[in-house]
Design a protein around this motif. Structure first.
Motif, PDB file in Angstrom:
ATOM      1  N   SER A 252      36.649  -9.901 -33.726  1.00 24.21           N
ATOM      2  CA  SER A 252      37.633  -9.142 -32.940  1.00 24.21           C
ATOM      3  C   SER A 252      37.964  -7.796 -33.563  1.00 24.21           C
ATOM      4  O   SER A 252      38.584  -6.944 -32.913  1.00 24.21           O
ATOM      5  CB  SER A 252      38.922  -9.961 -32.785  1.00 24.21           C
ATOM      6  N   GLY A 253      37.562  -7.583 -34.824  1.00 20.66           N
ATOM      7  CA  GLY A 253      37.853  -6.306 -35.476  1.00 20.66           C
ATOM      8  C   GLY A 253      37.065  -5.144 -34.920  1.00 20.66           C
ATOM      9  O   GLY A 253      37.477  -3.985 -35.047  1.00 20.66           O
ATOM     10  N   GLY A 257      38.207  -1.638 -36.332  1.00 16.99           N
ATOM     11  CA  GLY A 257      39.294  -2.544 -36.667  1.00 16.99           C
ATOM     12  C   GLY A 257      40.535  -2.312 -35.817  1.00 16.99           C
ATOM     13  O   GLY A 257      40.648  -1.316 -35.105  1.00 16.99           O
ATOM     14  N   LYS A 258      41.477  -3.217 -35.908  1.00 13.06           N
ATOM     15  CA  LYS A 258      42.710  -3.133 -35.120  1.00 13.06           C
ATOM     16  C   LYS A 258      43.785  -2.294 -35.803  1.00 13.06           C
ATOM     17  O   LYS A 258      44.793  -1.949 -35.191  1.00 13.06           O
ATOM     18  CB  LYS A 258      43.265  -4.535 -34.865  1.00 13.06           C
ATOM     19  N   GLN A 262      47.927  -4.788 -38.101  1.00 19.47           N
ATOM     20  CA  GLN A 262      47.803  -5.039 -36.667  1.00 19.47           C
ATOM     21  C   GLN A 262      46.916  -6.241 -36.346  1.00 19.47           C
ATOM     22  O   GLN A 262      46.625  -6.485 -35.182  1.00 19.47           O
ATOM     23  CB  GLN A 262      47.240  -3.787 -35.968  1.00 19.47           C
ATOM     24  N   GLY A 263      46.488  -6.996 -37.345  1.00 24.27           N
ATOM     25  CA  GLY A 263      45.617  -8.132 -37.097  1.00 24.27           C
ATOM     26  C   GLY A 263      46.367  -9.294 -36.456  1.00 24.27           C
ATOM     27  O   GLY A 263      47.315  -9.827 -37.030  1.00 24.27           O
ATOM     28  N   THR A 264      45.945  -9.682 -35.260  1.00 26.12           N
ATOM     29  CA  THR A 264      46.645 -10.755 -34.542  1.00 26.12           C
ATOM     30  C   THR A 264      46.306 -12.131 -35.113  1.00 26.12           C
ATOM     31  O   THR A 264      47.183 -12.997 -35.199  1.00 26.12           O
ATOM     32  CB  THR A 264      46.297 -10.717 -33.052  1.00 26.12           C
ATOM     33  N   GLU A 285      39.305  -7.927 -39.650  1.00 27.70           N
ATOM     34  CA  GLU A 285      40.018  -7.753 -38.395  1.00 27.70           C
ATOM     35  C   GLU A 285      40.754  -6.414 -38.359  1.00 27.70           C
ATOM     36  O   GLU A 285      40.792  -5.744 -37.323  1.00 27.70           O
ATOM     37  CB  GLU A 285      41.007  -8.895 -38.192  1.00 27.70           C
ATOM     38  N   GLU A 286      41.311  -6.009 -39.476  1.00 32.26           N
ATOM     39  CA  GLU A 286      42.139  -4.805 -39.483  1.00 32.26           C
ATOM     40  C   GLU A 286      41.340  -3.524 -39.720  1.00 32.26           C
ATOM     41  O   GLU A 286      41.758  -2.450 -39.270  1.00 32.26           O
ATOM     42  CB  GLU A 286      43.238  -4.945 -40.539  1.00 32.26           C
ATOM     43  N   GLY A 288      37.640  -3.503 -39.479  1.00 30.47           N
ATOM     44  CA  GLY A 288      36.411  -3.542 -38.708  1.00 30.47           C
ATOM     45  C   GLY A 288      35.129  -3.437 -39.514  1.00 30.47           C
ATOM     46  O   GLY A 288      35.120  -3.538 -40.743  1.00 30.47           O
TER      47      GLY A 288
END
Length: 383
Positions: A252-253, A257-258, A262-264, A285-286, A288
């Motif tokens: 999902s990154g 990244g998010k 901000q990583g859910t 995730e954060e 990427g």
């Protein structure tokens, strides 16, 4: 007056960092900085605070600085004693160690320590000392003696049980043995057996796991880890939860990244052990794919620089020890990233200088200090 103060500060800093390998130091500083900022996000809703990680990093740096000042000749002289003390502590753990989460791995000596971490350094130190003493008169049976030196701590750690640390100690020792000149005709049969075993597990593993067949020589939890690797969806809310959620976080990154904090997956508590063994999932995730490439580049630079220092070391002891320490950094990173990505079974191996930890960070600092010491004293040690 100001210039005088600045000059004194420069002299003080120069005295502290004199002899440090600049390339290695900058790489370690970059990794530590990434680890600290990732920890700030990953530690949200956990019982640990940024002061704890800052303390651990400072302690690791202090250990690195102290060890970098120790001449390799002193380490060679102390190798046997360090190894014997480590084995003694492992025996003490087996007799009256502390039990946590079903494993007896710790001992209280005023402070609670995990002696198996010491063996990641003590074992290659002892093996490097042994092969250095046998240089020029080395025989085939010397590898048998080395196997005993390596086998004792690996056995004691594996029965705690702590398969992850046992494998790291085994790898650290095997690197020394291989670098010491273990013939390929002895290595290739083990590679063939291992490859054949992996193929069998891939082909028949799911069938064996589905039929709940007992596997010889391994604990039930170790079998479950292999079965989970083959098919995490077989137990998505149990044994496979770690792997599934970490793979979702990595995917999902995306490329960029998010964003930091901000990583859910991590902040909604889907990633267990997010600040320790699975911190790479949080980072991915954060930050990427781009962040991962930078991180992998730093690890590549660390290994390259460590091998360069080892190759220029003045004698066999320092070459073997430096090479082993460098390759154990590689093993840490390879195994951790592999398990978080779902490519290897889940074992308790931290990501070097990124994962939160006390004893593990000190051990890594000790290893980095050895490389610094080899570089600093390379012209002073006689071959």
């Amino acid at each position: 007056m100001e210039k005088s103060a600045i000059s004194k500060t420069k002299q003080f800093l120069f005295s502290i960092f004199s002899g440090f390998d600049r390339q290695l130091g900058l790489i370690l500083l970059a990794l530590a900085a990434i680890g600290f900022f990732t920890f700030l996000s990953a530690s949200q809703n956990t019982p640990v605070h940024f002061q704890d990680e800052l303390r651990n990093l400072m302690l690791s740096f202090m250990v690195m600085w102290i060890v970098s000042r120790i001449p390799p000749k002193w380490l060679e002289t102390a190798a046997v004693w360090i190894y014997v003390i480590g084995i003694t502590l492992l025996v003490a753990v087996a007799i009256f160690g502390l039990i946590k989460k079903g494993a007896r791995r710790w001992i209280n000596l005023g402070i609670v320590i995990q002696p198996s971490e010491l063996m990641k350094i003590a074992t290659p130190l002892m093996l490097a000392w042994y092969f250095h003493k046998r240089e020029g008169v080395q025989k085939a049976w010397d590898y048998g003696v080395a196997a005993i030196i390596l086998g004792i701590p690996v056995f004691l750690i594996a029965r705690q049980p702590d398969l992850g640390t046992a494998l790291l100690v085994f790898a650290a020792g095997m690197y020394v043995i291989i670098l010491a000149g273990l013939p390929w005709k002895w290595i290739l049969p083990f590679i063939a057996i291992g490859t054949f075993g992996i193929i069998l597990i891939i082909i028949f593993g799911n069938t064996i796991c589905a039929n709940d067949v007992t596997w010889p020589l391994i604990h039930a939890y170790q079998k479950h880890r292999v079965c989970t690797l083959l098919d995490p969806s077989s137990d998505p809310l149990g044994k496979g939860f770690h792997t599934i959620q970490s793979m979702i976080a990595i995917g999902s990154g995306g490329f960029f990244g998010k964003g930091w904090f901000q990583g859910t997956q991590s902040h909604l508590e889907f990633i267990p052990e997010k600040h320790t063994d699975f911190v790479f999932a949080v980072f991915s995730e954060e930050f990427g794919l781009l962040g991962n490439l930078i991180l992998l580049g730093l690890f590549f630079a660390l290994i390259k620089r460590g091998l360069a220092i080892s190759a220029s070391a003045p004698n066999l002891f320092t070459r073997l020890l430096g090479g082993s320490v460098t390759l154990i950094f590689f093993t840490y990173a390879f195994v951790n990233i592999g398990m978080v990505s779902g490519l290897l079974p889940v074992v308790g191996v931290p990501l070097p200088f990124i994962s939160y930890g006390g004893t593990a960070l000190v051990t890594l600092g000790f290893g980095a200090g050895i490389l610094m010491s080899i570089h600093r004293h390379r012209r002073l040690v006689q071959s």
